[in-house]
Write a protein that holds these residues in place. Sequence first.
Motif, PDB file in Angstrom:
ATOM      1  N   LEU A 167       0.800  -1.232   0.000  1.00  0.00           N
ATOM      2  CA  LEU A 167       0.000   0.000   0.000  1.00  0.00           C
ATOM      3  C   LEU A 167       0.833   1.283   0.000  1.00  0.00           C
ATOM      4  O   LEU A 167       0.355   2.327  -0.453  1.00  0.00           O
ATOM      5  N   TYR A 168       2.053   1.202   0.499  1.00  0.00           N
ATOM      6  CA  TYR A 168       2.858   2.421   0.614  1.00  0.00           C
ATOM      7  C   TYR A 168       3.030   3.155  -0.721  1.00  0.00           C
ATOM      8  O   TYR A 168       2.974   4.381  -0.757  1.00  0.00           O
ATOM      9  N   PRO A 169       3.217   2.425  -1.828  1.00  0.00           N
ATOM     10  CA  PRO A 169       3.380   3.145  -3.104  1.00  0.00           C
ATOM     11  C   PRO A 169       2.198   4.074  -3.439  1.00  0.00           C
ATOM     12  O   PRO A 169       2.363   5.026  -4.194  1.00  0.00           O
ATOM     13  N   PHE A 170       1.030   3.788  -2.878  1.00  0.00           N
ATOM     14  CA  PHE A 170      -0.130   4.632  -3.156  1.00  0.00           C
ATOM     15  C   PHE A 170      -0.219   5.851  -2.233  1.00  0.00           C
ATOM     16  O   PHE A 170      -1.027   6.750  -2.464  1.00  0.00           O
ATOM     17  N   ALA A 171       0.581   5.836  -1.156  1.00  0.00           N
ATOM     18  CA  ALA A 171       0.442   6.902  -0.150  1.00  0.00           C
ATOM     19  C   ALA A 171       0.910   8.256  -0.687  1.00  0.00           C
ATOM     20  O   ALA A 171       0.331   9.294  -0.379  1.00  0.00           O
TER      21      ALA A 171
END
Lengths: 252, 330
Positions: A167-171
Motif C-alpha cells: 500500500l505504501y506506493p499509493f500513499a
Amino acid sequence: MAGDTDKLVRDLALRMGDNALILGQRVSAWCGHAPVLEEDIALANVALDLIGQTKLWLGLAADLGAGANADDVAFLRDARAFRNSLLVEQPNGDYGATLMRQFLFDAWHYPMLNGLKDSADARVAEIAEKSAKEAAYHLERSSDFVVRLGDGSDESRARMQDALDALYPFAGELTTPDETDDALAAAGLAPDLNALGEHYDAYLDRVLSEATLTAPEGAVRKGGKAGLHTEEMGHILADMQWLQRAYPGATW
Amino acid sequence: MYAQEVKSTGQGVKSLEEMEPDERAFQEKINAEIKIEPKDWMPEGYRKTLIRQISQHAHSEIVGQLPEGNWITRAPTLERKAILLAKVQDEAGHGLYLYCAAETLGISRDQMTEQLLSGKAKYSSIFNYPTLTWADIGAIGWLVDGAAIMNQVPLQRCSFGPYSRAMIRVCKEESFHQRQGYDIMMKLCDGTPEQKEMAQDALNRWWEPSLMMFGPPDGDSVHSAQSMAWGIKQNTNDELRQKFVDETVPQAEYLGLTVPDPDVKWNEDRGHYDFGELNWNEFYDVLKGNGPCNKERLDARRKAWDDGEWFRDGLMAHAKKREARKMAAE
C-alpha cells in the motif's frame, strides 16, 4: 474570479468527498465479518463518519454544479469522474491491509482537515471543523493498531509489513500536489501539500519505527486525482451504484 | 426475540411447599417481582435456561448482521447507507451487551462463540433466509424487528436483572429500526410499479418466517410453564404472535400491500385477526440446518473468526511484550 474560486472549491470538495466515499464503501464491507465483535462496532463507526463526511463534501460539490445533489454525484458518475486517491480504492485484503490502508489515509486526512479549517472558503472550513474531530480519532486508532500488530507476533508483523509493502506506493499521491492543489494553496483555500507532506513523512517514520516496520523504496503510484484509477474502481462502482443504475429515476 | 425453542431444563413446576428454603426464597422474590442478580442463589435449571436463551439471543444479533450487511455496499442513497450501517452496528452492540449479560451466569464469550461456530448453539432461524432485493431491508426492519420488539418488550420485565436491563436498552433501538424499515417500505410503495412489486415480493417472502419467530404453537411448546413461573417468559408464543398479526395487518393495508395469507380477516367476535396455519415443517427444517442460508451464515461467522485469529494473537503478543518491558524497566 468568483467563478474560478467556485471551480477550485468544487474540485476540492470532490477530492475530499470521493476519498471519504470510496474508503467508507470499502470499510463498510467489513460489517459482520471483523475478527472480534468490538472491531465490527469500531469499523462501522469509522465508515459512518466517512459516509457522513461524504454527504457534506459531495453536497457542497453539488451546490457548485457537480450534480443535482450529493446522491447524484455519488451514484451517477462513472469512474473517470471520480477524484479519490488510488489508495482508498485498494481492496480490503486481510484485516491488516485494511488497517494499514486506514493508517496511511488517516495520517494525511487529519492534518489536511486541520489545515482546511483555515480555508478562505467558509463552507470548506465548516465541513473541516466537524470532520477533523472524527479524523483525529481515526488516526489515533489506526496508528495504535499499526504499532500493536507491527510489534506483535511474528505473523502479525509479517502481515503488517506485507500490507505496508503493497500500500505504501499509493500513499505518496495524497501529498504530491498537482496544478489544482497548487492553485488551491495559492488562493488560501487549502493547505500547502508540500509542507503537509513533510509532516506526513515524519509522522509515518515515527509510527512505523515504533511498529518495527520499514516503508519500501520505489515509485509513487498516482492518477486518482485526474480520474485515472486502478481497475478496482469500476468494480466498486458496479456494486455501489447498481440499484441507481438498474432503476433509473426511482427515489429510495 | 430471537430465542425460539429454548427448552428450559426445570423438572416441571413445583409449588412453594415442595421447595427447599433456598429455592423457596428465590421463587418468592420472583413472585414479588424483585430482580434476581448474578450473585444470588438460583436453581441450576434457571441458570441453564437463561444461559441458553441469552446466548441464543446474542448469537441471533451477531448472525443477524449478515443478511442486512449484505446490502450496505449497495444501499441506494448515502442516507440509507448510513442508516443501515448504524443499524447493523446496533445489532453488534446488542450482541455485546447480551454476551456480557450471559457471562454473569458463568459462561465466557469464547465458550459461547465456540458453541455457535460448532453448530451446537442455535440462533433465530429468520436469519437463514436470503436478502434478495433492497425491499428485503425494508421488510426485515418492519417485520423482523417488529416481531423482535413484540418478544422483547415483555423481556424488559424478565426476572433476571442483567437480561432485563439489556432488554431495556435494546428495545429503544429496535423500535427505531422498525420505523426505519417501515419508512423504506413506504418509499417503495409510493414509488414506481417495479418498486411496489419489489415491496410486495419482500412481504410475501418474509411474512411467514416472521410469524414463526415467536416459536411453535403453545400446545407444542415444551417447558413454557416453567419459564413463565420463573419470570423468564411473560406471554405465550401464540399470544405474542396474535398481537403481532393484529398490529401488522393494518400497517400492510396502509402500504397498499397484501398479506400473503388468504385466511387473514378481522374476527369481530374475538376482536383479533384470524390467520391461516403456518408451515411448521419448514420451521423445524430450517432450525435443523436446512434453510436457504444456514450454511452461508455459519461459514461467514467461522471465516471471520478463523481469519481473525492472527489479529487477536498479535494483539496478545504485543500486550505481553509491553508488560515484559514494563517489568524490565521497574
